[in-house]
Write an enzyme that holds these catalytic residues in place. Structure first.
Site, mmCIF file in Angstrom:
data_model
loop_
_atom_site.group_PDB
_atom_site.id
_atom_site.type_symbol
_atom_site.label_atom_id
_atom_site.label_comp_id
_atom_site.label_asym_id
_atom_site.label_seq_id
_atom_site.Cartn_x
_atom_site.Cartn_y
_atom_site.Cartn_z
ATOM 1 N N GLU A 44 3.669 -1.176 1.419
ATOM 2 C CA GLU A 44 3.959 -2.536 0.940
ATOM 3 C C GLU A 44 3.202 -2.824 -0.362
ATOM 4 O OE1 GLU A 44 3.282 -5.559 3.949
ATOM 5 O OE2 GLU A 44 4.067 -4.292 5.551
ATOM 6 N N GLU B 173 -0.714 -4.538 11.857
ATOM 7 C CA GLU B 173 -1.849 -5.457 11.669
ATOM 8 C C GLU B 173 -2.553 -5.805 12.989
ATOM 9 O OE1 GLU B 173 -0.152 -8.715 9.402
ATOM 10 O OE2 GLU B 173 0.471 -7.387 7.786
ATOM 11 N N ASP C 122 1.832 -4.048 -3.685
ATOM 12 C CA ASP C 122 1.943 -4.972 -4.822
ATOM 13 C C ASP C 122 0.533 -5.284 -5.303
ATOM 14 O OD1 ASP C 122 1.225 -6.864 -2.826
ATOM 15 O OD2 ASP C 122 3.214 -7.756 -2.768
ATOM 16 N N ASN D 9 0.355 0.406 10.906
ATOM 17 C CA ASN D 9 0.523 -0.152 9.561
ATOM 18 C C ASN D 9 -0.400 -1.359 9.397
ATOM 19 O OD1 ASN D 9 2.177 -0.093 7.076
ATOM 20 N ND2 ASN D 9 2.940 -2.093 7.748
ATOM 21 N N HIS E 200 -1.566 -4.116 -0.441
ATOM 22 C CA HIS E 200 -1.525 -5.429 -1.118
ATOM 23 C C HIS E 200 -2.868 -5.623 -1.829
ATOM 24 C CE1 HIS E 200 2.224 -6.724 0.712
ATOM 25 N NE2 HIS E 200 1.764 -6.368 1.894
#
Ligand code: G3I
Length: 358
Positions: free
Chosen positions: A269, A163, A271, A204, A240
């Protein structure tokens, strides 16, 4: 919070890619995800909550049965592994690596350089000026060499920097950028590569699923660093999503351009949250979003792993951060599979040939 908010305009739903979930062949319904993933030549992973792994036997059994890759949700982060300066605590991280070994799972390392979940001794030292630039650089170097070295040979992909850009593509303000300048990124990769030349080293971030200012900033960074011989080998797309924001545009095209640089890609990651309460229509859209990301991965030759950020609503970070939102994972709080689970299962069962151009 709007941390992971996608621009509404990216609701270009990749016609033909989404909303094509069909029931799996009955012979495959009993197969765990990892068996189907093996056949599709991709790792299916999950973030692991180590407290749940210790306390909840259903969680432990499901984690071992369904997944071929695991990522520490929190226990490999800097605050967890070096809570006091110079005093490392690998206990929980080692327990995860042991679990993975017992279950034949690969481990993704998460994460070496981040602006979040840093130990208090570090952030307060930088804030009060007692840790200056030269010392901070040495601390970062020691941290990376200690952690990557500790797990040498046991981590297949490391999220080296996490990030580091804002959504508009500008470098994210952090103690690293402010104190060390942008060279900290190349340094981090060099140190990680020296500590474990066998691990694949990743950038990432979130909100980089499609082609946009932020993912383009990563593309340019990766291109530049690789031209300088820095071992930046993978691009991790967190994934996400929230169904209220639409599905990002041109995900497969985004992965493809990193692949053209000679890199691996991965969803790290995933979701898909929704405004609660959940209902059948929202669950169907959620399933289509999971399937859309998975299909993009399977359409990309070197997309090597597809990791969900938790797989049961019983243990998900989402409701604690996004008030009124949740139900973001594959299984409900009682571990009952949702349509999203079936969508991922069917996508894996369809394999890499399912998507044209694969
Ligand atoms: O460890 C303390 C514990 O001692 C204390 O009792 C407890 C009380 O709330 O808090 C515990 O710390 C929590 C930590 O997770 C470990 O459970 C923090 O409050 C909590 O904020 C922290 O949240 C994590 C979050 O990262 C922090 O930024 C989430 O579990 C984790 O899922 C989330 O993961 C991040 C990825 O690393 C990077 N990408 C985004 C993703 C979601 O935010």
């Amino acid at each position: 919070m709007s941390r992971f908010r996608m621009p509404a305009a990216v609701a270009a739903l990749g016609a033909g890619l989404l909303f094509t979930c069909v029931p799996a062949a009955s012979a495959q319904s009993a197969a765990p995800l990892r068996a189907l993933a093996d056949r599709a030549h991709v790792r299916i992973g999950t973030a692991v909550d180590m407290t749940a792994l210790a306390d909840d036997s259903t969680y432990r059994a499901t984690t071992g049965r369904e997944f071929s890759s695991v990522t520490a949700e929190n226990v490999m982060k800097w605050e967890a592994v070096e809570p006091q300066r110079g005093a490392y605590d690998w206990t929980k991280a080692d327990a995860l690596v042991r679990f993975a070994r017992q279950h034949g799972q690969a481990v993704r390392g998460h994460t070496l350089v981040w602006h979040n979940q840093l130990p208090g001794w570090l952030t307060s030292g930088v804030a009060d000026g007692s840790i200056g630039a030269a010392e901070l650089r040495g601390i970062l170097r020691r941290h990376i060499i200690a952690e990557v070295g500790h797990f040498k040979g046991r981590i297949h992909q490391w999220d080296v920097v996490n990030e580091v850009f804002d959504d508009d593509g500008s470098p994210r303000d952090s103690i690293w950028l402010r104190t060390l300048g942008p060279s900290y990124i190349a340094d981090a990769f060099r140190w990680a590569h020296a500590a474990d030349p066998g691990a694949k080293l990743f950038l990432n971030d979130y909100n980089v699923e499609g082609v946009n200012a932020k993912s383009t900033a990563y593309y340019e960074l990766a291109r530049t660093l690789r031209a300088q011989g820095v071992a930046v080998q993978g691009f991790g797309v967190q994934g996400h999503l929230g169904i209220q924001y639409g599905f990002p545009g041109d995900v497969a095209g985004n992965l493809a351009r990193f692949e053209e640089l000679g890199m691996e890609t991965a969803f790290t990651e995933v979701d898909v949250r929704m405004v609660l309460p959940a209902d059948a229509a929202k669950r169907a859209t959620q399933a289509a979003y999971f399937r859309g990301l998975l299909d993009a991965c399977l359409a990309t030759r070197h997309c090597t792993s597809f990791t969900v950020w938790g797989y049961t609503d019983r243990y998900s970070w989402v409701p604690g951060v996004f008030t009124g939102q949740g139900a973001a994972t594959l299984l409900d709080e009682d571990f009952t599979p949702k349509p999203a689970y079936a969508a991922v299962r069917d996508g894996l069962a369809a394999g890499r040939r399912a998507v044209s151009g694969a």
